[in-house]
Design an enzyme around this catalytic site. Structure first.
Site, PDB file in Angstrom:
ATOM      1  N   ASP A  81       3.400  -0.491  11.769  1.00 57.74           N
ATOM      2  CA  ASP A  81       3.397  -1.791  12.459  1.00 57.74           C
ATOM      3  C   ASP A  81       4.585  -2.682  12.090  1.00 57.74           C
ATOM      4  OD1 ASP A  81       2.663  -2.374   9.879  1.00 57.74           O
ATOM      5  OD2 ASP A  81       0.901  -3.561  10.396  1.00 57.74           O
ATOM      6  N   ASP A 116       0.437   2.260   8.794  1.00 57.56           N
ATOM      7  CA  ASP A 116       0.010   1.519   9.992  1.00 57.56           C
ATOM      8  C   ASP A 116       1.050   1.525  11.119  1.00 57.56           C
ATOM      9  OD1 ASP A 116      -2.254   0.929   8.602  1.00 57.56           O
ATOM     10  OD2 ASP A 116      -1.702  -1.130   8.117  1.00 57.56           O
ATOM     11  N   THR A 141       4.848   2.379   6.033  1.00 52.03           N
ATOM     12  CA  THR A 141       3.437   2.006   6.110  1.00 52.03           C
ATOM     13  C   THR A 141       2.747   3.012   7.016  1.00 52.03           C
ATOM     14  OG1 THR A 141       1.779   0.499   7.053  1.00 52.03           O
ATOM     15  CG2 THR A 141       4.000   0.220   7.860  1.00 52.03           C
ATOM     16  N   ARG A 191       0.800  -5.177  -4.927  1.00 52.82           N
ATOM     17  CA  ARG A 191       0.963  -6.163  -3.847  1.00 52.82           C
ATOM     18  C   ARG A 191       1.424  -7.498  -4.429  1.00 52.82           C
ATOM     19  NH1 ARG A 191      -0.807  -4.013   0.887  1.00 52.82           N
ATOM     20  NH2 ARG A 191      -2.471  -2.455   0.821  1.00 52.82           N
ATOM     21  N   GLY A 222       0.839  -1.200   0.000  1.00 49.54           N
ATOM     22  CA  GLY A 222       0.000   0.000   0.000  1.00 49.54           C
ATOM     23  C   GLY A 222       0.869   1.243   0.000  1.00 49.54           C
ATOM     24  N   ASP A 280       5.661  -4.872   5.706  1.00 49.19           N
ATOM     25  CA  ASP A 280       6.104  -6.224   6.074  1.00 49.19           C
ATOM     26  C   ASP A 280       6.138  -7.203   4.896  1.00 49.19           C
ATOM     27  OD1 ASP A 280       3.360  -6.045   6.030  1.00 49.19           O
ATOM     28  OD2 ASP A 280       3.024  -7.106   7.914  1.00 49.19           O
ATOM     29  N   ARG A 337      -4.715  -2.835  10.622  1.00 48.62           N
ATOM     30  CA  ARG A 337      -5.143  -4.229  10.504  1.00 48.62           C
ATOM     31  C   ARG A 337      -4.933  -4.995  11.820  1.00 48.62           C
ATOM     32  NH1 ARG A 337      -5.814  -7.830   6.274  1.00 48.62           N
ATOM     33  NH2 ARG A 337      -5.965  -6.081   4.853  1.00 48.62           N
TER      34      ARG A 337
HETATM   35  O1  F6P Z   1      -1.222   0.279   4.011  1.00 45.92           O
HETATM   36  C1  F6P Z   1      -1.714  -0.653   4.955  1.00 45.92           C
HETATM   37  C2  F6P Z   1      -3.175  -0.605   4.900  1.00 45.92           C
HETATM   38  O2  F6P Z   1      -3.451   0.733   5.052  1.00 45.92           O
HETATM   39  C3  F6P Z   1      -4.014  -1.391   5.917  1.00 45.92           C
HETATM   40  O3  F6P Z   1      -4.309  -0.720   7.097  1.00 45.92           O
HETATM   41  C4  F6P Z   1      -5.283  -1.656   5.133  1.00 45.92           C
HETATM   42  O4  F6P Z   1      -5.939  -2.775   5.620  1.00 45.92           O
HETATM   43  C5  F6P Z   1      -4.757  -1.872   3.771  1.00 45.92           C
HETATM   44  O5  F6P Z   1      -3.625  -1.062   3.645  1.00 45.92           O
HETATM   45  C6  F6P Z   1      -5.755  -1.556   2.667  1.00 45.92           C
HETATM   46  O6  F6P Z   1      -5.088  -1.391   1.464  1.00 45.92           O
HETATM   47  P1  F6P Z   1      -5.625  -1.667   0.005  1.00 45.92           P
HETATM   48  O7  F6P Z   1      -7.031  -1.216  -0.038  1.00 45.92           O
HETATM   49  O8  F6P Z   1      -4.722  -0.842  -0.839  1.00 45.92           O
HETATM   50  O9  F6P Z   1      -5.459  -3.118  -0.273  1.00 45.92           O
END
Ligand code: F6P
Length: 342
Positions: free
Chosen positions: A128, A126, A124, A71, A10, A102, A170
């Protein structure tokens, strides 16, 4: 020395400053840099662009990533793994800088174990990633979420409503915790601890009983109620790293709170707004420091590392350390989420 740089997973505000720093530092050492487009997908498809000083000019304040992202997991299919290593040779790459969370770092770690020269840069929203006190993107996301919560406050108060704000996160509730505190939320729910719905409803009720005729609840997308203890998901699809698309806890809470308390309730999902737009000064500086440190590690031949922030210092951490777990909100910080609850 020829360096390939990519951004995976992301997007996060700060990716462009990180790319710029890698390129500028590398050029200062006389190295050549190519950008690999759309994360690991670009390496599988030989989709690259040369990166010189001009190519990265003006990208510092821009959100997103000039290289694009995906991804893609090149270790799912055997033929992709083969293509990946063949293409590294074809491109003549002496080192790869992988900027990502990660999942991206886990691919970087596997490549490093296969003998390739890889350096990771953590990002990120997040926050995390294990082994680093901060990832860039987080500060910007918290600022955006805080501003949103401020705005939610005025409309919630005007209508005497309870409004549930669902933020990203998440497994880790860093965005919920920080934006919830900064925005003065009444209830903050983290993925780290299943919450008690009755308790949430009593807190909302108490606010109204005390004459504060509105409430703001901030919930991380990965938070789960006791008794259900399973993520709320948008659909059953999983990405190449096995992650489900989360979402729905905010809407669920909206219905439950309204039904159980009789208080008019609404919910809002901040979603990708949190990931978009210009990075804060903090994120630009952190990303720049990471980019410089990554190229310095290449110069030293210190591969298989992810640059990390520890206190005020940038420290190299073995990639395998960085991917061993998610950095969730530790137990001794979770109480902060409840300190100002009704
Ligand atoms: O970048 C991490 C994150 O923001 C998570 O918190 C979220 O679940 C995910 O990406 C959603 O990303 P996408 O909609 O791009 O798959």
């Amino acid at each position: 020395m020829k360096i390939g740089v990519l951004t995976g997973g992301g997007d996060a505000p700060g990716l462009n400053p990180a790319i710029r720093a890698v390129v500028r530092r590398a050029i200062s050492y006389g190295y050549q840099v190519i950008g690999i487009r759309r994360g690991w997908a670009g390496l599988l498809e030989l989709d690259t662009i040369p990166l010189d000083r001009n190519a990265v000019s003006g990208i510092l304040p821009k959100g997103g990533t000039m290289l694009g992202t995906s991804r893609t997991n090149p270790f799912v299919k055997e033929e992709d793994q083969k293509k990946l290593t063949e293409n590294i040779k074809k491109l003549g790459l002496d080192a790869i800088v992988a900027i990502g969370g990660d999942d991206t770092q886990s691919v970087a770690n596997r490549l490093s174990k296969l003998g390739y020269n890889v350096i990771g840069i953590p990002k990120t929203i997040d926050n995390d990633l294990w082994g680093t006190d901060r990832t860039f993107g987080f500060d910007t996301a918290v600022s955006i979420a805080t501003e949103a919560i401020d705005r939610i406050h005025t409309t919630a108060e005007s209508h005497q409503r309870t409004i549930v704000v669902e933020v990203m996160g998440r497994h880790a509730g860093w965005i919920a915790l920080y934006s919830g505190i900064a925005g003065g939320a009444d209830v903050i729910l983290l993925p780290e601890e299943p919450f008690d719905l009755n308790e949430v409803c009593s807190m909302v009720k108490k606010r109204y009983d005390e004459g504060r005729n509105f409430a703001v609840v901030v919930v991380a997308e990965g938070a789960v109620p006791k008794g259900i203890e399973d993520f709320f998901t948008r659909n059953s699809q999983k990405d190449a790293f096995g992650h489900e698309r989360l979402g729905g806890i905010g809407e669920w809470l909206e219905k439950e709170i309204e039904e159980r308390t009789g208080v008019e309730t609404r919910s809002v999902v901040l979603g990708h707004v949190q990931r978009g737009g210009s990075p804060t000064a903090y994120d630009r500086i952190l990303a720049t420091r990471f980019g410089i440190a990554a190229v310095d590690l290449i110069k030293q031949g210190n591969f298989g590392k992810m640059v990390s922030l520890q206190g005020e210092k940038i420290v190299p951490l073995p990639l395998e350390e960085a991917v061993k777990a998610n950095r969730v909100v530790p137990e001794d910080m979770r109480w902060l989420a409840k300190v100002f609850s009704p």
